[in-house]
Write a protein that holds these residues in place. Sequence first.
Motif, mmCIF file in Angstrom:
data_model
loop_
_atom_site.group_PDB
_atom_site.id
_atom_site.type_symbol
_atom_site.label_atom_id
_atom_site.label_comp_id
_atom_site.label_asym_id
_atom_site.label_seq_id
_atom_site.Cartn_x
_atom_site.Cartn_y
_atom_site.Cartn_z
ATOM 1 N N MET A 1 0.850 -1.172 0.000
ATOM 2 C CA MET A 1 0.000 0.000 0.000
ATOM 3 C C MET A 1 0.896 1.235 0.000
ATOM 4 N N GLN A 2 0.544 2.171 -0.831
ATOM 5 C CA GLN A 2 1.258 3.440 -0.959
ATOM 6 C C GLN A 2 0.483 4.494 -0.175
ATOM 7 N N GLN A 3 1.187 5.288 0.628
ATOM 8 C CA GLN A 3 0.567 6.410 1.309
ATOM 9 C C GLN A 3 1.171 7.682 0.760
ATOM 10 N N THR A 4 0.329 8.683 0.535
ATOM 11 C CA THR A 4 0.790 9.985 0.075
ATOM 12 C C THR A 4 0.006 11.050 0.812
ATOM 13 N N LYS A 5 0.472 12.261 0.766
ATOM 14 C CA LYS A 5 -0.225 13.394 1.372
ATOM 15 C C LYS A 5 -0.823 14.247 0.262
ATOM 16 N N ILE A 17 -3.260 4.236 -1.416
ATOM 17 C CA ILE A 17 -3.480 3.568 -2.705
ATOM 18 C C ILE A 17 -3.027 2.131 -2.550
ATOM 19 N N TYR A 18 -3.971 1.223 -2.722
ATOM 20 C CA TYR A 18 -3.696 -0.202 -2.587
ATOM 21 C C TYR A 18 -3.698 -0.837 -3.972
ATOM 22 N N ASP A 19 -2.624 -1.523 -4.310
ATOM 23 C CA ASP A 19 -2.502 -2.226 -5.587
ATOM 24 C C ASP A 19 -3.163 -3.594 -5.426
ATOM 25 N N THR A 24 -6.485 -3.579 -10.276
ATOM 26 C CA THR A 24 -7.145 -2.341 -9.880
ATOM 27 C C THR A 24 -6.367 -1.666 -8.763
ATOM 28 N N TYR A 25 -6.629 -0.379 -8.599
ATOM 29 C CA TYR A 25 -6.175 0.363 -7.430
ATOM 30 C C TYR A 25 -7.402 0.620 -6.569
ATOM 31 N N ILE A 26 -7.239 0.534 -5.286
ATOM 32 C CA ILE A 26 -8.264 0.990 -4.367
ATOM 33 C C ILE A 26 -7.683 2.231 -3.699
ATOM 34 N N ILE A 27 -8.356 3.341 -3.921
ATOM 35 C CA ILE A 27 -7.894 4.632 -3.433
ATOM 36 C C ILE A 27 -8.797 5.060 -2.287
ATOM 37 N N SER A 28 -8.183 5.491 -1.199
ATOM 38 C CA SER A 28 -8.946 5.910 -0.027
ATOM 39 C C SER A 28 -8.409 7.226 0.515
ATOM 40 N N ILE A 29 -9.325 8.140 0.790
ATOM 41 C CA ILE A 29 -8.990 9.403 1.446
ATOM 42 C C ILE A 29 -9.926 9.518 2.653
ATOM 43 N N PRO A 30 -9.521 8.996 3.797
ATOM 44 C CA PRO A 30 -10.404 8.985 4.973
ATOM 45 C C PRO A 30 -10.864 10.380 5.415
ATOM 46 N N TYR A 31 -10.042 11.383 5.237
ATOM 47 C CA TYR A 31 -10.359 12.752 5.661
ATOM 48 C C TYR A 31 -11.685 13.241 5.083
ATOM 49 N N ALA A 65 -8.641 18.157 -9.833
ATOM 50 C CA ALA A 65 -7.566 17.848 -10.787
ATOM 51 C C ALA A 65 -6.224 17.749 -10.081
ATOM 52 N N GLU A 66 -5.982 18.628 -9.113
ATOM 53 C CA GLU A 66 -4.726 18.587 -8.364
ATOM 54 C C GLU A 66 -4.618 17.281 -7.556
ATOM 55 N N ILE A 67 -5.698 16.914 -6.905
ATOM 56 C CA ILE A 67 -5.714 15.675 -6.120
ATOM 57 C C ILE A 67 -5.534 14.465 -7.028
ATOM 58 N N ALA A 68 -6.234 14.448 -8.156
ATOM 59 C CA ALA A 68 -6.128 13.329 -9.095
ATOM 60 C C ALA A 68 -4.694 13.169 -9.589
ATOM 61 N N GLY A 69 -4.035 14.268 -9.899
ATOM 62 C CA GLY A 69 -2.646 14.212 -10.350
ATOM 63 C C GLY A 69 -1.719 13.676 -9.277
ATOM 64 N N THR A 70 -1.907 14.126 -8.037
ATOM 65 C CA THR A 70 -1.090 13.657 -6.927
ATOM 66 C C THR A 70 -1.300 12.161 -6.696
ATOM 67 N N LEU A 71 -2.554 11.717 -6.750
ATOM 68 C CA LEU A 71 -2.850 10.288 -6.551
ATOM 69 C C LEU A 71 -2.237 9.442 -7.653
ATOM 70 N N MET A 72 -2.334 9.876 -8.888
ATOM 71 C CA MET A 72 -1.770 9.094 -9.989
ATOM 72 C C MET A 72 -0.244 9.104 -9.976
ATOM 73 N N ASP A 73 0.370 10.199 -9.531
ATOM 74 C CA ASP A 73 1.828 10.219 -9.368
ATOM 75 C C ASP A 73 2.254 9.147 -8.355
ATOM 76 N N ALA A 74 1.523 9.065 -7.252
ATOM 77 C CA ALA A 74 1.831 8.067 -6.216
ATOM 78 C C ALA A 74 1.574 6.661 -6.742
ATOM 79 N N ALA A 75 0.498 6.467 -7.485
ATOM 80 C CA ALA A 75 0.184 5.139 -8.031
ATOM 81 C C ALA A 75 1.250 4.687 -9.021
ATOM 82 N N ASP A 76 1.773 5.632 -9.802
ATOM 83 C CA ASP A 76 2.813 5.315 -10.789
ATOM 84 C C ASP A 76 4.101 4.818 -10.125
ATOM 85 N N LYS A 77 4.322 5.185 -8.875
ATOM 86 C CA LYS A 77 5.522 4.796 -8.150
ATOM 87 C C LYS A 77 5.442 3.379 -7.577
ATOM 88 N N GLN A 78 4.275 2.778 -7.637
ATOM 89 C CA GLN A 78 4.111 1.422 -7.073
ATOM 90 C C GLN A 78 4.710 0.385 -7.986
#
Length: 78
Positions: A1-5, A17-19, A24-31, A65-78
């Motif tokens: 699981m990848q964690q990002t801010k 982000i869980y691979d 599939t990715y399962i993306i979670s933003i508990p906040y 759009a900013e959040i989506a870009g940040t999430l996909m950057d983190a997902a790409d690192k997995q």
Amino acid sequence: MQQTKIDIGGATAPAYIYDNDKETYIISIPYINFSLELSQALPREDAEDEIIAHLFHMMDEDECAEIAGTLMDAADKQ
């Protein structure tokens, strides 16, 4: 699981982000009580559009759009 801010309305929140078996990715933003299952077969632009579409009812498009870009950057690192 990848964690990002991510930045949400000036607050920093963790996103996870869980691979899921390279399918599939399962993306979670508990906040903001948000989760989404996203196919890894989607091209990056389509994946970002999918995230934006699901976040759009909670915030403006630029923030989505900013959040989506940040999430996909983190997902790409997995």
